[in-house]
Design a protein around this motif. Structure first.
Motif, short mmCIF file in Angstrom:
data_model
loop_
_atom_site.label_atom_id
_atom_site.label_comp_id
_atom_site.label_asym_id
_atom_site.label_seq_id
_atom_site.Cartn_x
_atom_site.Cartn_y
_atom_site.Cartn_z
N ALA A 130 0.74 -1.32 -0.08
CA ALA A 130 0.04 0.14 -0.33
C ALA A 130 0.92 1.14 -0.03
N GLN A 131 0.74 2.24 -0.81
CA GLN A 131 1.41 3.30 -0.99
C GLN A 131 0.36 4.57 -1.13
N THR A 132 0.53 5.63 -0.65
CA THR A 132 -0.17 6.82 -0.64
C THR A 132 0.15 7.71 -1.51
N SER A 133 -0.49 8.22 -2.57
CA SER A 133 -0.12 9.06 -3.26
C SER A 133 -1.00 10.35 -3.44
N PRO A 134 -0.94 11.47 -3.93
CA PRO A 134 -1.74 12.63 -3.76
C PRO A 134 -3.06 12.26 -4.30
N ARG A 135 -3.45 11.35 -5.33
CA ARG A 135 -4.71 11.22 -5.84
C ARG A 135 -5.11 9.92 -5.05
N GLY A 136 -4.78 9.55 -3.94
CA GLY A 136 -5.59 8.60 -3.28
C GLY A 136 -4.41 7.44 -3.09
N GLU A 137 -5.04 6.29 -2.55
CA GLU A 137 -4.24 5.01 -2.14
C GLU A 137 -4.20 4.18 -3.20
N VAL A 138 -2.53 3.70 -3.20
CA VAL A 138 -2.52 2.79 -4.40
C VAL A 138 -2.11 1.25 -3.78
N LEU A 139 -2.68 0.09 -4.20
CA LEU A 139 -2.39 -0.86 -3.80
C LEU A 139 -1.79 -1.86 -5.02
N GLU A 140 -0.42 -2.17 -4.69
CA GLU A 140 0.19 -2.76 -5.73
C GLU A 140 0.03 -4.47 -5.31
N VAL A 141 -0.44 -5.39 -6.32
CA VAL A 141 -0.67 -6.68 -6.33
C VAL A 141 0.62 -7.14 -6.63
N ARG A 142 1.52 -8.23 -6.26
CA ARG A 142 2.54 -8.90 -6.75
C ARG A 142 2.37 -10.34 -6.48
N VAL A 143 2.20 -11.22 -7.64
CA VAL A 143 1.97 -12.79 -7.44
C VAL A 143 2.88 -13.42 -8.26
N ASN A 144 3.03 -14.85 -8.14
CA ASN A 144 3.98 -15.81 -8.86
C ASN A 144 3.57 -15.50 -10.12
N PRO A 145 4.57 -15.35 -11.19
CA PRO A 145 4.29 -15.20 -12.51
C PRO A 145 3.26 -16.44 -13.29
N GLU A 146 3.46 -17.49 -12.57
CA GLU A 146 2.48 -18.47 -13.12
C GLU A 146 0.95 -18.06 -12.65
N ASP A 147 0.61 -17.48 -11.77
CA ASP A 147 -0.71 -17.14 -11.21
C ASP A 147 -1.01 -15.67 -11.62
N LEU A 148 -0.45 -15.05 -12.74
CA LEU A 148 -0.70 -13.85 -13.20
C LEU A 148 -2.02 -13.79 -14.02
N GLY A 149 -2.11 -14.78 -14.88
CA GLY A 149 -3.33 -14.84 -15.76
C GLY A 149 -4.56 -15.13 -14.87
N ARG A 150 -4.28 -15.85 -13.66
CA ARG A 150 -5.47 -16.09 -12.76
C ARG A 150 -6.00 -14.75 -12.28
N VAL A 151 -5.13 -13.81 -11.78
CA VAL A 151 -5.42 -12.75 -11.09
C VAL A 151 -6.21 -11.72 -12.08
N ILE A 152 -5.75 -11.82 -13.33
CA ILE A 152 -6.13 -10.97 -14.34
C ILE A 152 -7.49 -11.32 -14.83
N GLY A 153 -7.55 -12.65 -15.25
CA GLY A 153 -8.78 -13.28 -15.94
C GLY A 153 -9.04 -12.87 -17.38
N ARG A 154 -10.03 -13.56 -17.79
CA ARG A 154 -10.28 -13.43 -19.17
C ARG A 154 -10.90 -11.87 -19.44
N SER A 155 -10.03 -11.26 -20.35
CA SER A 155 -10.37 -9.76 -20.66
C SER A 155 -10.34 -8.96 -19.45
N GLY A 156 -9.59 -9.26 -18.34
CA GLY A 156 -9.53 -8.57 -17.13
C GLY A 156 -10.56 -8.50 -15.95
N ARG A 157 -11.35 -9.53 -16.46
CA ARG A 157 -12.77 -9.55 -15.52
C ARG A 157 -12.50 -9.69 -14.15
N THR A 158 -11.58 -10.55 -13.88
CA THR A 158 -11.02 -10.86 -12.53
C THR A 158 -10.59 -9.69 -11.91
N ALA A 159 -9.60 -8.93 -12.46
CA ALA A 159 -8.97 -7.59 -11.88
C ALA A 159 -10.15 -6.72 -11.72
#
Length: 78
Positions: free
Chosen positions: A24-53
């Protein structure tokens, strides 16, 4: 409160829950949450056409109760 909630949600989706990190980071435009996952799981987190994200962003926005929050899924190799 938002970072642990997001981390819990993402850990339920991925195959390697020990590799999930939410920063979690704070910026002037609000809070930013950066999610880092194993490269093999990146597709699961993003999902088809970005639906899961998009669903994760919607849930975090609802939990934020009107505050500005941005969720970024970071593509990194471990």
């Amino acid at each position: 409160m938002l970072a642990p909630a997001l981390e819990h949600l993402v850990k339920g989706i991925v195959d390697h829950p020990d590799d999930v990190h939410v920063a979690a980071q704070t910026s002037p435009r609000g809070e930013v949450l950066e999610v880092r996952v194993n490269p093999e799981d990146l597709g699961r987190v993003i999902g088809r056409s970005g639906r899961t994200a998009k669903a994760l962003r919607t849930l975090v926005a609802a939990l934020a109760d009107g505050k500005r929050v941005r969720v970024d899924v970071v593509d990194t190799d471990f």
